[in-house]
Design an enzyme around this catalytic site. Structure first.
Site: not given
Ligand code: IDP
Ligand code: MG
Length: 143
Positions: A9, A49, A57, A85, A91, A102, A112, A115, A126
């Protein structure tokens, strides 16, 4: 061999961690099948996304994902999705296991670093989001 899509990212690129993260990936036994550097448009980031479009968010996520270049990487390994993963951690980096990408490099739940696809089906979708069939054919015999 399964496939997964990794996206380094904008914070990863901006903080100069491309090399560190790719070293973790290859040290863990993943094979790189395709890689490029691109700047996401709001439409492309929104499409990628799409499942999060109703989340509070979402706008913050789009601003972040379009803030600078990203590096999509198609990887191959046995059980690639689950293995990757595990390597990236949760996350929220504060909750991530020691030694995960992370935990090592991410600032917070939005920024973070990386992805990773969450299922085999999404991995294929993807990978096609970022790489053309022609680009994939250069490295996969059965793209
Ligand atoms: P992941 O990347 O661990 O699969 P997801 O829940 O799929 O997590 O969320 C996608 C992306 O959205 C996250 O990697 C992060 O960049 C952002 N994100 C997820 N949850 C939050 C939140 O609660 N606040 C702000 N950004 C978030
Ligand atoms: Mg995800």
């Amino acid at each position: 061999m399964e496939r997964t899509l990794v996206l380094l990212k904008p914070d990863c690129v901006q903080k100069n961690h491309i090399g560190d993260v790719i070293k973790k990936i290859t040290d863990t036994g993943f094979k790189i099948k395709a890689l490029k550097m691109i700047r996401l448009t709001p439409a492309s980031a929104g499409g990628f996304y799409d499942i999060h479009k109703e989340r509070p968010f979402f706008n913050e996520l789009l601003d972040y994902m379009t803030s600078g270049p990203c590096v999509p990487i198609a990887l191959e390994k046995e059980n690639a999705v689950e293995e990757f993963r595990k390597l990236i951690g949760t996350t929220d980096p504060q909750k991530a296991d020691e030694g995960t990408i992370r935990k090592l490099y991410a600032k917070d739940t939005t920024q973070n670093i990386v992805h990773g696809s969450d299922s085999d089906e999404n991995a294929l979708k993807e990978i096609s989001h970022f790489f053309t069939r022609k680009e994939l054919l250069e490295n996969y015999s059965d793209a």
